[in-house]
Design an enzyme around this catalytic site. Structure first.
Site, short mmCIF file in Angstrom:
data_model
loop_
_atom_site.label_atom_id
_atom_site.label_comp_id
_atom_site.label_asym_id
_atom_site.label_seq_id
_atom_site.Cartn_x
_atom_site.Cartn_y
_atom_site.Cartn_z
CE LYS A 18 32.11 88.09 49.04
NZ LYS A 18 31.49 86.90 48.45
CB SER A 432 24.68 85.09 35.69
OG SER A 432 24.44 84.09 36.66
CG HIS A 694 23.88 77.50 45.40
ND1 HIS A 694 22.81 77.12 44.62
CD2 HIS A 694 23.75 78.84 45.58
CE1 HIS A 694 22.05 78.18 44.37
NE2 HIS A 694 22.60 79.22 44.92
#
Length: 754
Positions: A18, A432, A694
């Site tokens: 990641k 958020s 995304h």
């Protein structure tokens, strides 16, 4: 007896992949450096599997983003608009996964959907009539050779042609069956190259075989593999299924000339019955998925041994996981906050390898391994916790009236319209805002005890004030507080609920570089104190505009946690519903007029077979959501949000959730959800996502305008809300601010033209 796994977590023990990939995205490392990290992780994982004495070690389960995408790219399923960017292979790959906006052009990403009944997301291949399906990537062969050079013999794994073509999206006249012959040719070429490289076994994943299949699809599958397996030569082929049983195609499956068949004995409710009814061929090996690859509780050795004993009389058996270990955390070793007594009940990926080894030893010598079995049995006999009697009584007293909100939706809509006085096409966000480095550092300092709770709160309030001011400045109609105090939409709530346990480094890949850390439901769940009220009421005090209270719904909290296995999912969900209901009523009592109860994961545990949808899931999941909001006043507007999934076939059930507003992630699926809404005359107000969060690209005003007009071509303007696809937590500040400004401008332009 030999041991096998279907796949292994690829992000690394400490999310090394990641962090390296995100550095590459930020241009802090080169493509070569990223590739080097990938090789180092593959080599490390192979050696770990060797050390655990695993007999069948997979290769090809590694990916920089998604293995379905990897298979698509290797078969030349790259739409022309991405090829026309003329980027490097790695840059093209990431353009497919994330979209691209730069000198070479501007393209959105491929659609993204949930991988069957998991919280993992896969990239949906796109195929048009001009697509030339052929083997162009040789990564699987190269990775096999790479492992061999490191001294490790592996079994390569690839997504099978039936599942790949069934999951793809088609643009044009051609459908899956029109590409079968090309797929046979491509996979046959792969067979040849692997055989020449010295490969003995190839694992072909066909999870679509556990779905409801038509007679036509069954015939197509059989014909596809009759042709394909005639080309396998000396290569041994394992067809691997998971997430359920193969009741529709079992008889065809055992007739085909596979060398091994992988079946799921954890989620496959009828797997054992199928073998008992139809037998299993003596010339094939049964890869028996008996170690749960999706949950973290220890394996019941006695139960597994009983199953193995029965199977051993009908087939040669290889001990296997039920699915890839991608869906569980890497290892318990790093969990220093959990006591040894608690950890005895859990098995993460590395520990599941030990379970396979234990079962192998026990099956080979039961007498010598008796102590292992007895220790395991003792844990299952032991009482883990004290039951919550008050909660038990609450659940027993529930009646049908507790699941019904009055007045009905149409009456509430009129009441709320008068109360809130929102414009047409009201704009909002899903909840958020970006979690910047300083936000994460503030939370980490508080958790480490380096700052006081007062200092922590002051910082968060300052961020909330900035967030509210920005939203007012750009003209959003319904505001949010930004969720700067929250680490994760499920973990945050779990931390304030009794009955939960939390890990430190138990990360699981959700998609690409996005990882989540699911909390563990350890015992009965209840709420002991308010969770969100203080920050929500503070945010509301800063503005005259409506401030949404942001909650996670009970079904999503359950589905994004590791659930208990000693009680039903229904009972666990109702416990959560009562806890969240208390929070809803507290928010309402403190002046919050709009409350969003997210059910992002509603579909996640929906049975893969339609005949089981209501009896095993929807008949309690939908009422659990209604229980949460059934007692609020008619003036309180209830929102919910749902993430990437295929909702069209359960859209009537979603309407029955009786929320006032539902927002969907929709941009990557080209707003196809709207057709399903129209078919059933969907009553709830809706906010289809107008841009993809995304992807880092910033949508243009005109682009969003077009999307809004497309929505209004199918839905009444009185029913439509304008919002992004999902929460903005993972995005950067500049792209978020630019995107939201464009969203508001586009909504105002459309509103002004009505």
């Amino acid at each position: 007896m030999k041991t096998s796994i279907i796949g292994f977590p690829r992000v690394g023990e400490l999310r090394e992949l990641k962090f390296a990939t995100e550095k590459y995205f930020r241009k802090e490392i080169t493509a070569d450096e990223l590739e080097a990290t990938g090789y180092a992780l593959r080599k490390k994982h192979w050696q770990l599997l060797v050390n655990q004495e695993l007999d069948f070690i997979p290769s090809g389960d590694f990916s920089f983003f998604d293995t379905t995408l990897d298979t698509a790219v290797s078969l030349n399923l790259v739409p022309k608009k991405y090829q026309d960017l003329h980027l490097s292979p790695l840059e093209t790959y990431f353009a497919l996964a994330r979209g691209y906006q730069g000198e070479a052009g501007d393209v959105t990403a491929l659609a993204m959907k949930k991988w069957f009944n998991t919280n993992y997301h896969y990239m949906v291949p796109e195929i048009d009539d001009e697509t030339n399906l052929e083997l162009v990537g040789h990564t699987l062969v190269e990775t096999f050779k790479e492992a061999a050079a490191a001294g490790v013999k592996t079994r390569p794994t690839i997504l099978g042609p039936f599942t790949l073509l069934k999951l793809a999206t088609y643009h044009g006249e051609k459908q899956a069956e029109d590409f079968y012959q090309a797929a046979i040719s491509a996979y046959s070429q792969l067979f040849t190259e692997l055989s020449e490289a010295g490969c003995e076994w190839l694992q072909i994943d066909e999870p679509a075989l556990v779905l409801d299949l038509s007679q036509k699809e069954i015939q197509q599958f059989e014909a596809l593999y009759q042709s394909l397996l005639s080309e396998k030569g000396t290569l041994k082929i394992l067809v691997q299924t998971y997430f359920g049983d193969v009741r529709d195609v079992y008889q065809e499956l055992i007739r085909l000339p596979f060398d091994g068949i992988g079946l799921d004995f954890v989620e496959g409710r009828k797997t054992r019955d199928l073998i008992e009814q139809y037998g299993f061929p003596k010339d094939k090996i049964l890869f028996a998925g008996i170690v749960n690859g999706k949950n973290i509780w220890i394996n019941d050795y006695q139960q597994s041994l009983n199953l193995l004993e029965n199977l051993g009389s009908v087939a040669e058996v290889v001990l296997n996981t039920s699915c890839s270990l991608l869906h569980v955390p890497f290892t318990l070793t790093n969990e220093t906050s959990l006591t040894s007594e608690v950890k005895d009940y859990f098995a993460f990926a590395v520990e599941k390898l030990a379970e396979l080894n234990d079962l192998k030893k026990i099956s080979e010598d039961k007498v010598a391994s008796q102590a292992i079995v007895e220790k395991n049995r003792a844990l299952f006999k032991k009482e883990r916790f004290t039951k919550n009697e008050r909660l038990k009584q609450q659940l027993e007293k529930l009646t049908d009236a507790d699941f019904i909100r009055l007045p009905v939706l149409t009456q509430r809509t009129a009441i709320q319209k008068e109360k809130l006085k929102l414009p047409l096409l009201p704009t909002t966000t899903i909840g958020s805002f970006p979690q910047t480095k300083e936000v994460k550092q503030n939370r980490a300092k508080f958790k480490r005890g380096e700052i006081s709770e007062a200092e922590y709160t002051v910082f968060n309030q300052a961020k909330i004030a900035e967030c509210v001011a920005f939203q007012e400045e750009i003209g959003l109609d319904v505001l949010v507080h930004g969720e700067f105090e929250r680490n994760d939409m499920v973990e945050y709530f779990g931390e304030s609920l009794d009955g939960y346990l939390f890990t430190e480094k138990a990360w699981v890949q959700s998609y690409g570089t996005r990882c989540v850390k699911p909390p563990i439901i350890w015992g009965d769940v209840s709420r002991s104190k308010p969770i969100t009220v203080a920050y929500s009421t503070y945010a509301q005090s800063l503005t005259d505009k409506p401030m949404k209270g942001m909650l996670t719904g009970p079904v999503t909290i359950l589905n994004w946690s590791f659930p208990r296995e000693d009680i039903s999912l229904r009972e666990s969900t109702l416990q959560l519903a009562l806890a969240i209901q208390e929070e809803v009523l507290d928010l309402e009592a403190n002046g919050i007029e709009i409350i969003q109860i997210d059910e992002a994961a509603l579909r996640e545990k929906l049975p893969l077979r339609q005949s089981d949808w209501h009896s095993e899931y929807l008949d309690w999941a939908i009422p659990a959501f209604r229980l949460v909001h059934s007692k609020v006043q008619p003036t309180t507007q209830i929102h919910t949000h749902m993430c990437y999934s295929e909702f069209a076939d359960i859209i009537r059930d979603i309407d029955n959730m009786d929320a006032d507003v539902i927002s969907f992630e929709a941009s990557r699926s080209s707003l196809t959800i709207l057709d399903a809404l129209n078919r059933i005359d969907f009553q709830t107000q809706v906010g289809p996502g107008v841009y993809d969060i995304h992807s880092p690209r910033v949508p243009l005003v005109g682009e969003i305008e077009t999307t809004i007009h497309n929505i209004l071509n199918k839905l009444s303007i009185e029913k439509v809300w304008i919002n992004p696809d999902c929460g903005l937590k993972t995005r950067g500040v500049p792209e978020t601010e630019a995107s939201l400004k464009n969203l508001v401008l586009a909504a105002k332009k459309v509103r002004g033209g009505v």
